[in-house]
Design an enzyme around this catalytic site. Structure first.
Site, PDB file in Angstrom:
ATOM      1  N   ARG A  57       0.817  -1.213   0.000  1.00  0.00           N
ATOM      2  CA  ARG A  57       0.000   0.000   0.000  1.00  0.00           C
ATOM      3  C   ARG A  57       0.854   1.269   0.000  1.00  0.00           C
ATOM      4  O   ARG A  57       0.413   2.332  -0.406  1.00  0.00           O
ATOM      5  CB  ARG A  57      -0.936  -0.013   1.214  1.00  0.00           C
ATOM      6  N   ASP A 182      -4.752  22.402  -8.832  1.00  0.00           N
ATOM      7  CA  ASP A 182      -5.032  21.331  -9.800  1.00  0.00           C
ATOM      8  C   ASP A 182      -4.424  21.774 -11.133  1.00  0.00           C
ATOM      9  O   ASP A 182      -4.897  22.714 -11.761  1.00  0.00           O
ATOM     10  CB  ASP A 182      -6.550  21.135  -9.899  1.00  0.00           C
TER      11      ASP A 182
HETATM   12  C1  LIG Z   1     -10.612  14.654 -14.752  1.00  0.00           C
HETATM   13  C2  LIG Z   1     -10.173  15.697 -13.815  1.00  0.00           C
HETATM   14  C3  LIG Z   1      -9.892  15.391 -12.486  1.00  0.00           C
HETATM   15  C4  LIG Z   1     -10.184  14.027 -11.895  1.00  0.00           C
HETATM   16  O1  LIG Z   1      -9.375  13.055 -12.409  1.00  0.00           O
HETATM   17  P1  LIG Z   1      -9.774  11.491 -12.350  1.00  0.00           P
HETATM   18  O2  LIG Z   1      -8.491  10.833 -12.649  1.00  0.00           O
HETATM   19  O3  LIG Z   1     -10.846  11.320 -13.375  1.00  0.00           O
HETATM   20  O4  LIG Z   1     -10.269  11.245 -10.971  1.00  0.00           O
HETATM   21  C5  LIG Z   1      -9.392  16.384 -11.664  1.00  0.00           C
HETATM   22  N1  LIG Z   1      -9.187  17.621 -12.137  1.00  0.00           N
HETATM   23  C6  LIG Z   1      -9.451  17.956 -13.397  1.00  0.00           C
HETATM   24  C7  LIG Z   1      -9.192  19.349 -13.835  1.00  0.00           C
HETATM   25  C8  LIG Z   1      -9.959  17.015 -14.278  1.00  0.00           C
HETATM   26  O5  LIG Z   1     -10.262  17.366 -15.520  1.00  0.00           O
END
Ligand SMILES: *Cc1c(COP(=O)(O)O)cnc(C)c1O
Length: 391
Positions: A57, A182
């Site tokens: 993990r 992000d």
């Molecule tokens: C798709 C996306 C996510 C989430 O990613 P997953 O791998 O689908 O969980 C997070 N942030 C942005 C900007 C995204 O487009």
């Protein structure tokens, strides 16, 4: 490697052929139990489970190879792999927030990020305030004594506003906040989040890093102050990625630069072409001069990826369905960042609370895949004919 260009580092990062019989790529280690030769070795390993291979993990050498590669590319003290992009987002927030805290979140964030803040975070006693993604130093007015973190996403999901990350990070740091971003849209190649003041940078590697629509994976890259906190949060949450998916991400990384350049060129060509279409009210693409935050994108980014938005003139939902249902090259579905072209109707007006979203007509999100761009235009042209015919 530190002095080499990003393209070269993409090729070499996280590889150790000499340690694996000369083979170019790291092997995929499948494993849960790790055997220790003695009680002494077991106890020493338990004192710092993050120091080496400890238990499945906590990661295997396959995970560590990807984490090392991404940490190097993003300029972080370390990286951590998790099972999805959303898992990276939730772990980043849990790593710095506790009961009674308050977090500032850009109004243009990925919808599931918002959902997490409004449900799980709220249930753990953390309050969220959303702010206009185009806000500057005035976000200081939203900071309370209990505010602990600032969560950014630039360009914003669906609407693509470019945020002034260095400015917002400076304001946040002056008040002792942690800055999370992000950075899925740009990847470490097109935006160096940590160098622009971000403490924890999250990526949905599911998108461009894996790049082939065949795995779910998330990454968190952090600076020295935050890396251990993130590791501990991910361990406490019991989150871990599969080794095969880490391997696919390592394989995707090697071609990330060439793929992104093609995605960028095709998306830019489509954005310009769509801007001139009579059916289109506006195109939401950071490289367009009138786009919100365009000058910040020019200043801070090394390019654009292949995902952007389109606002149509007023058309009925039936007409939009007629346009999209008949497309041959664009698929409809969630996620993006793979080699394939995608299109999706979007509804940003239903998500906003701080900065209401006003659009002239229906919104679309387009991902320019690696198809020939003239073929993509032809497919969309036929779609526009169906749109107009259906009114
Ligand atoms: C798709 C996306 C996510 C989430 O990613 P997953 O791998 O689908 O969980 C997070 N942030 C942005 C900007 C995204 O487009």
């Amino acid at each position: 490697m530190k002095n080499r260009s990003p393209q070269t580092r993409l090729v070499h990062a996280g590889r150790d052929p000499r340690g694996q019989h000369g083979l170019v790529n790291p092997p995929v280690y499948h494993g849960s139990t790790v055997l220790f030769p003695s009680v002494d070795a077991l106890e020493k390993a338990s004192a710092d489970p993050f120091a080496g291979v400890y238990y499945g993990r906590y990661g295997t050498p396959t995970h560590f190879a990807l984490e090392a590669a991404v940490a190097e590319l993003a300029g972080g003290a370390g990286a951590v792999t998790v099972s999805s992009g959303l898992a990276a987002i939730t772990a980043s927030l849990f790593s710095v927030l506790e009961q009674g805290d308050h977090v500032l979140v850009a109004d243009s964030v990925y919808a599931p990020t918002r959902k997490f803040c409004d449900t799980m975070l709220a249930r753990t006693g953390v309050q969220t305030t959303y702010f206009d993604p185009m806000a500057g130093a005035e976000i200081a007015e939203l900071i309370r004594p209990e505010t602990r973190a600032l969560f950014l996403e630039s360009p914003g999901s669906l609407t693509f506003e470019v945020q002034d990350v260095p400015l917002l990070a400076d304001v946040a740091h002056a008040h002792g906040l942690s800055v999370i971003m992000d950075n899925t849209w740009a990847t470490p190649l097109l935006f160096q989040a940590l160098a622009h003041g971000v403490d924890i940078c999250v990526h949905s590697a599911t998108k461009y890093i894996v790049g082939h629509a065949d795995a779910m994976l998330g990454l968190l890259v952090s600076n020295q102050d935050h890396h251990k906190k993130v590791r501990r949060a991910v361990a406490a949450l019991g989150n871990c990625a599969g080794p095969d998916d880490c391997y696919l991400a390592l394989r995707g990384l090697r071609t990330l630069d060439v793929r992104l350049r093609r995605h960028e060129a095709s998306a830019a060509a489509l954005a310009e072409w769509l801007s001139a279409r009579p059916e289109v009210a506006r195109v939401l693409h950071p490289a367009l001069e009138n786009h919100p935050g365009h000058e910040i994108w020019v200043r801070d980014f090394h390019g654009a990826s292949g995902l952007f938005g389109v606002v149509l003139k007023p058309y009925s939902p039936q007409a939009v369905a007629a346009m999209l249902d008949g497309l041959e090259l664009f698929g409809m579905g969630f996620s993006w960042g793979g080699y394939e072209s995608l299109i999706l109707p979007t509804h940003p007006e239903t998500l906003r609370t701080a900065a209401p979203w006003h659009a002239e007509g229906p919104c679309l999100r387009i991902h320019a895949g690696l198809d020939n761009v003239d073929d993509l235009k032809e497919d969309l042209t036929a779609g526009f004919e169906r749109l107009c015919a259906a009114g």
